[in-house]
Scaffold this motif. Structure first.
Motif, PDB file in Angstrom:
ATOM      1  N   GLY A 147      66.559 116.841  76.534  1.00  0.00           N
ATOM      2  CA  GLY A 147      67.715 117.197  77.233  1.00  0.00           C
ATOM      3  C   GLY A 147      68.799 116.394  76.963  1.00  0.00           C
ATOM      4  N   ALA A 148      69.031 115.666  75.864  1.00  0.00           N
ATOM      5  CA  ALA A 148      69.950 114.709  75.338  1.00  0.00           C
ATOM      6  C   ALA A 148      71.051 115.222  74.052  1.00  0.00           C
ATOM      7  CB  ALA A 148      69.382 113.306  74.823  1.00  0.00           C
ATOM      8  N   GLY A 149      70.747 116.461  73.822  1.00  0.00           N
ATOM      9  CA  GLY A 149      71.464 117.070  72.901  1.00  0.00           C
ATOM     10  C   GLY A 149      71.175 116.272  71.339  1.00  0.00           C
ATOM     11  N   LEU A 150      69.888 115.812  71.288  1.00  0.00           N
ATOM     12  CA  LEU A 150      69.482 114.999  69.895  1.00  0.00           C
ATOM     13  C   LEU A 150      68.452 115.891  69.462  1.00  0.00           C
ATOM     14  CD1 LEU A 150      69.287 111.410  71.129  1.00  0.00           C
ATOM     15  CD2 LEU A 150      71.110 112.676  69.974  1.00  0.00           C
ATOM     16  N   SER A 151      68.427 117.129  69.564  1.00  0.00           N
ATOM     17  CA  SER A 151      67.437 118.314  69.079  1.00  0.00           C
ATOM     18  C   SER A 151      65.808 117.985  69.071  1.00  0.00           C
ATOM     19  CB  SER A 151      67.898 118.495  67.516  1.00  0.00           C
ATOM     20  OG  SER A 151      69.315 118.976  67.429  1.00  0.00           O
ATOM     21  N   SER A 152      65.473 117.666  70.390  1.00  0.00           N
ATOM     22  CA  SER A 152      64.207 117.430  70.488  1.00  0.00           C
ATOM     23  C   SER A 152      63.619 118.844  70.061  1.00  0.00           C
ATOM     24  CB  SER A 152      63.738 117.229  71.843  1.00  0.00           C
ATOM     25  OG  SER A 152      64.367 117.901  72.908  1.00  0.00           O
ATOM     26  N   ALA A 167      58.462 115.018  62.260  1.00  0.00           N
ATOM     27  CA  ALA A 167      60.089 115.808  62.190  1.00  0.00           C
ATOM     28  C   ALA A 167      60.910 114.896  63.189  1.00  0.00           C
ATOM     29  CB  ALA A 167      59.784 117.077  62.380  1.00  0.00           C
ATOM     30  N   PRO A 168      62.125 114.530  62.331  1.00  0.00           N
ATOM     31  CA  PRO A 168      62.892 113.755  63.349  1.00  0.00           C
ATOM     32  C   PRO A 168      63.823 114.747  64.109  1.00  0.00           C
ATOM     33  CG  PRO A 168      63.731 114.158  60.818  1.00  0.00           C
ATOM     34  CD  PRO A 168      62.624 114.626  61.082  1.00  0.00           C
ATOM     35  N   GLY A 169      64.428 113.858  65.115  1.00  0.00           N
ATOM     36  CA  GLY A 169      65.580 114.579  65.883  1.00  0.00           C
ATOM     37  C   GLY A 169      66.987 114.359  65.112  1.00  0.00           C
TER      38      GLY A 169
END
Length: 383
Positions: free
Chosen positions: A126-131, A27-29
């Motif tokens: 923790g990057a805001g890329l929806s891990s 599943a993608p970020g």
């Protein structure tokens, strides 16, 4: 960044469990082009699923235990009994996403089955890329593959959101899970977060995305994210509305001076951001970079001044990218705020100029080390 291949995760699974996996699911970020903190206000967002993923190798077992190994957490191993109540673990965070998804699946009537899962991801945490949403959607796919059950993409997204809201403890909106589930290759997705309708907006073939991690790590549950949601709800309640989606900008502006200044600015961000997101989607469809870049710049200013979720380092990074683009690209902070990433979009030939400017100027100005993450819009987990 190095992508995780199926061959690698197959090998890691075999090393951890002593047998080869049955399958690998992914599943993608995501990166959000525009529309920040609008999703839980039932507004509009324009994200794209990206080619960074959570991958889970899996193998069924003939018992009611789920054994999970987390590659990104030094191979930490956790066992979960499907017939016992799901209890939050305060000592380590990642297994709570697994327990939350299991709990929500069971509450929706899914039977589930035992098995072994090996989880590895290349979505920066923790990057805001929806891990986290990427993990949730991968878990839904993996768990239902073990039990031979199926789910609709939107139901999967809602289930992942409920796990994060009610078990993990982050009051996120639906955007992250929905784009991870339903993203389309080479397109952003305009999502109406009130009715969950979506419209694919093609990204011109000669345009590319550049994500730059600011080096400032963020954590939604422990940040002011939930506070912003409460502030938006309070602003809506002032007008007798259940959501800011039901409030128009003229009503808000007429109440300036009556509504407290903090609530006024929070609401102004959301209402103007909804307008900008619709304008940006139309600009992207027309390949109108000037209009898109203008909307992105105004979005960043609103996040900085009205919603107060940027940081000085993030502001500097956006300024560097915007100056380097010189009207040929747009940039803004992306994600929940308080650190994380900036997203830029520009014609392919402009991207090297943006990367060079970041490498030349950003760390010298801020002391933070950037990570350049070229990305492309990809398919969702259930697309």
């Amino acid at each position: 960044m190095t992508a995780i291949t199926d061959t690698q995760i197959n090998q890691w699974f075999t090393q951890a469990f002593g047998n080869a996996p049955l399958a690998v699911v992914k599943a993608p970020g995501r990166v959000n082009l525009i529309g920040e903190h609008t999703d839980y206000n039932q507004g509009f967002v324009l994200p794209a699923a990206i080619n960074y993923y959570t991958a889970i190798a899996l193998s069924p077992e003939d018992h009611r235990q789920i054994t999970i190994v987390a590659h990104n957490f030094e191979g930490e191993r956790v066992q979960i009994d499907l017939d016992q109540p799901m209890v939050k673990d305060p000592s380590t965070s990642w297994p709570n996403y697994v327990r939350g998804v299991i709990q929500q699946l069971q509450q929706q009537g899914f039977q589930l089955a035992g098995g072994k899962l090996y989880i590895a991801g290349d979505v920066p945490a923790g990057a805001g890329l929806s891990s986290s949403a990427s993990l949730e959607m991968a878990l839904v796919r993996a768990l239902l593959r073990l039990s031979g059950e199926s789910i609709e993409p939107t139901q999967a997204a809602l289930l992942g959101q409920a796990a994060e809201n009610h078990f993990v403890g982050c009051n996120c909106g639906i955007m992250d899970q929905l784009i991870s589930a339903c993203g389309q290759a080479s397109s952003a997705l305009l999502i109406d977060c009130r009715d969950l309708s979506t419209r694919a907006v093609p990204i011109p073939a000669d345009w590319e995305l550049l994500i730059v991690h600011s080096g400032v790590k963020r954590g939604l549950v422990d940040s002011e994210y939930n506070q912003r949601r409460h502030q938006c709800e309070a602003a809506a309640a002032f007008f007798g509305k259940t959501s800011l989606r039901d409030l128009n900008l003229e009503e808000l502006l007429a109440a300036e001076g009556q509504l407290d200044d903090l609530s006024f600015r929070r609401a102004r961000h959301v209402l103007t951001e909804n307008q900008r997101t619709l304008l940006a989607a139309d600009a992207l469809k027309r390949a109108d970079m000037l209009s898109l870049a203008k909307a992105m710049a105004e979005s960043h200013a609103s996040m900085r001044d009205d919603f107060n979720i940027t940081t000085p380092a993030i502001d500097k990074l956006v300024a560097i990218l915007t100056n380097a683009a010189a009207g040929e690209g747009g940039a803004r902070m992306t994600g929940g705020g308080f650190g994380g990433c900036v997203v830029a979009i520009a014609p392919k030939q402009v991207i090297p100029r943006l990367m060079a400017a970041v490498e030349r100027e950003y760390q010298a100005a801020t002391g933070c080390e950037p990570t350049l993450i070229p990305a492309r819009a990809s398919e969702g987990a259930f697309a």
